[in-house]
Design a protein around this motif. Structure first.
Motif, mmCIF file in Angstrom:
data_model
loop_
_atom_site.group_PDB
_atom_site.id
_atom_site.type_symbol
_atom_site.label_atom_id
_atom_site.label_comp_id
_atom_site.label_asym_id
_atom_site.label_seq_id
_atom_site.Cartn_x
_atom_site.Cartn_y
_atom_site.Cartn_z
ATOM 1 N N UNK A 62 0.861 -1.400 0.176
ATOM 2 C CA UNK A 62 0.211 0.392 -0.125
ATOM 3 C C UNK A 62 0.822 1.250 0.295
ATOM 4 N N UNK A 63 1.613 0.986 0.549
ATOM 5 C CA UNK A 63 3.093 2.784 0.119
ATOM 6 C C UNK A 63 3.905 2.953 -0.621
ATOM 7 N N UNK A 64 3.502 1.818 -1.546
ATOM 8 C CA UNK A 64 4.039 2.200 -3.378
ATOM 9 C C UNK A 64 3.468 3.282 -3.869
ATOM 10 N N UNK A 65 4.053 3.874 -5.020
ATOM 11 C CA UNK A 65 3.444 5.342 -5.644
ATOM 12 C C UNK A 65 2.950 5.628 -4.678
ATOM 13 N N UNK A 66 3.329 7.183 -3.971
ATOM 14 C CA UNK A 66 2.384 7.921 -2.888
ATOM 15 C C UNK A 66 2.381 8.937 -3.896
ATOM 16 N N UNK A 67 2.624 9.035 -4.646
ATOM 17 C CA UNK A 67 2.516 10.412 -5.771
ATOM 18 C C UNK A 67 1.318 9.837 -6.618
ATOM 19 N N UNK A 68 0.535 8.201 -6.334
ATOM 20 C CA UNK A 68 -1.098 8.472 -6.776
ATOM 21 C C UNK A 68 -1.567 8.306 -5.387
ATOM 22 N N UNK A 69 -2.363 8.545 -4.932
ATOM 23 C CA UNK A 69 -3.314 8.962 -4.395
ATOM 24 C C UNK A 69 -4.298 7.749 -3.811
ATOM 25 N N UNK A 70 -3.830 6.580 -2.571
ATOM 26 C CA UNK A 70 -5.135 4.819 -2.915
ATOM 27 C C UNK A 70 -6.230 5.777 -2.384
ATOM 28 N N UNK A 71 -7.645 5.400 -2.842
ATOM 29 C CA UNK A 71 -8.733 6.145 -2.252
ATOM 30 C C UNK A 71 -9.586 5.030 -1.749
ATOM 31 N N UNK A 72 -8.919 3.859 -1.971
ATOM 32 C CA UNK A 72 -9.435 2.754 -0.617
ATOM 33 C C UNK A 72 -10.021 1.587 -1.299
ATOM 34 N N UNK A 73 -10.941 0.781 -1.101
ATOM 35 C CA UNK A 73 -11.657 -0.826 -1.438
ATOM 36 C C UNK A 73 -13.321 0.021 -1.864
ATOM 37 N N UNK A 74 -13.509 1.042 -1.832
ATOM 38 C CA UNK A 74 -14.750 0.798 -1.682
ATOM 39 C C UNK A 74 -14.759 2.420 -2.785
ATOM 40 N N UNK A 75 -16.460 1.900 -3.820
ATOM 41 C CA UNK A 75 -16.422 2.849 -5.021
ATOM 42 C C UNK A 75 -17.262 4.257 -4.188
ATOM 43 N N UNK A 76 -17.059 5.627 -3.805
ATOM 44 C CA UNK A 76 -18.067 6.390 -4.002
ATOM 45 C C UNK A 76 -18.784 6.886 -4.505
ATOM 46 N N UNK A 77 -18.540 6.452 -5.960
ATOM 47 C CA UNK A 77 -19.557 6.808 -6.511
ATOM 48 C C UNK A 77 -20.887 5.783 -6.428
ATOM 49 N N UNK A 78 -20.957 4.344 -6.332
ATOM 50 C CA UNK A 78 -21.650 3.640 -5.799
ATOM 51 C C UNK A 78 -22.861 3.622 -4.862
ATOM 52 N N UNK A 79 -23.833 3.555 -4.230
ATOM 53 C CA UNK A 79 -24.421 3.934 -3.299
ATOM 54 C C UNK A 79 -23.974 2.655 -2.394
ATOM 55 N N UNK A 80 -23.695 2.512 -1.395
ATOM 56 C CA UNK A 80 -23.635 1.722 0.343
ATOM 57 C C UNK A 80 -24.580 0.784 0.693
#
Length: 209
Positions: free
Chosen positions: A191-209
């Motif tokens: 998860x620490x790889x390529x810190x210049x590319x934001x890690x957004x998470x494992x859920x899609x914020x565009x999809x209703x939860x």
């Protein structure tokens, strides 16, 4: 290949939403149709196609900062099948007894060669090593009867990559958008790889939860 929902369809004039589980990059392909006129100073490269642990270790050191994962997601059988092909050659450049650069050349398409992988470990960047390695890569590629040498890079790579390839004699000829599952979420990369590319998470914020 992951099929994105219709709500994530490509927009050609505006923003295209990308799931938080995925990453997207602009890929630029570059080519040259004749070898450079200036002869390269030979570099003492070591063939490592048959040494999968050495290849994997160098690939990780070179590529993890830029989110390389294409080879990391292959098992030994699949990776060995590629690197064991007679028209694929992988090399390491060592300095002070330590591998500092990776070069992989691919002639599997008749009449052309691809610089499939080319990169330096972070501490070797900025010392002129890349320029010397590229000259060696071009010299080796054109030793075979080809009419084109090409390479691709993307916006995850070093920001100076396109300019470097152009200074080396390549010219851009194609652009594409690549969308893939984030390898830091699938466990392929830390998860620490390529810190210049934001890690957004494992859920899609565009999809209703």
């Amino acid at each position: 290949m992951t099929q994105l929902p219709a709500s994530h369809a490509l927009v050609l004039d505006g923003l295209t939403p990308i799931p938080a589980t995925h990453v997207a990059a602009i890929v630029t392909s570059l080519e040259m149709h004749a070898p450079p006129s200036q002869a390269a100073e030979p570099l003492p490269l070591a063939r490592i196609d048959a040494d999968l642990p050495r290849y994997r270790a160098l690939y990780a050191r070179v590529g993890a900062p830029w989110l390389w994962f294409g080879r990391a997601r292959l098992d030994d059988a699949a990776l060995g099948a590629i690197l064991g092909h007679p028209d694929v050659e992988a090399f390491a450049l060592a300095e002070g007894g330590e591998d500092v650069a990776l070069l992989e050349l691919d002639w599997r398409v008749p009449g052309e060669a691809e610089i499939a992988y080319f990169g330096l470990v972070p501490e070797a960047i900025g010392r002129g090593t890349g320029r010397r390695l590229m000259a060696e890569a071009q010299a080796r590629a054109w030793q075979r009867p080809i009419g084109r040498l090409w390479v691709h890079t993307c916006t995850f790579d070093h920001p100076g990559a396109v300019a470097f390839y152009e200074r080396s004699g390549f010219r851009s000829f194609a652009r594409a958008i690549e969308v893939l599952p984030d390898p830091r979420l699938t466990g392929i990369l830390p998860r620490s790889a390529a810190p210049h590319i934001p890690l957004l998470g494992d859920r899609d914020p565009l999809t209703p939860r």
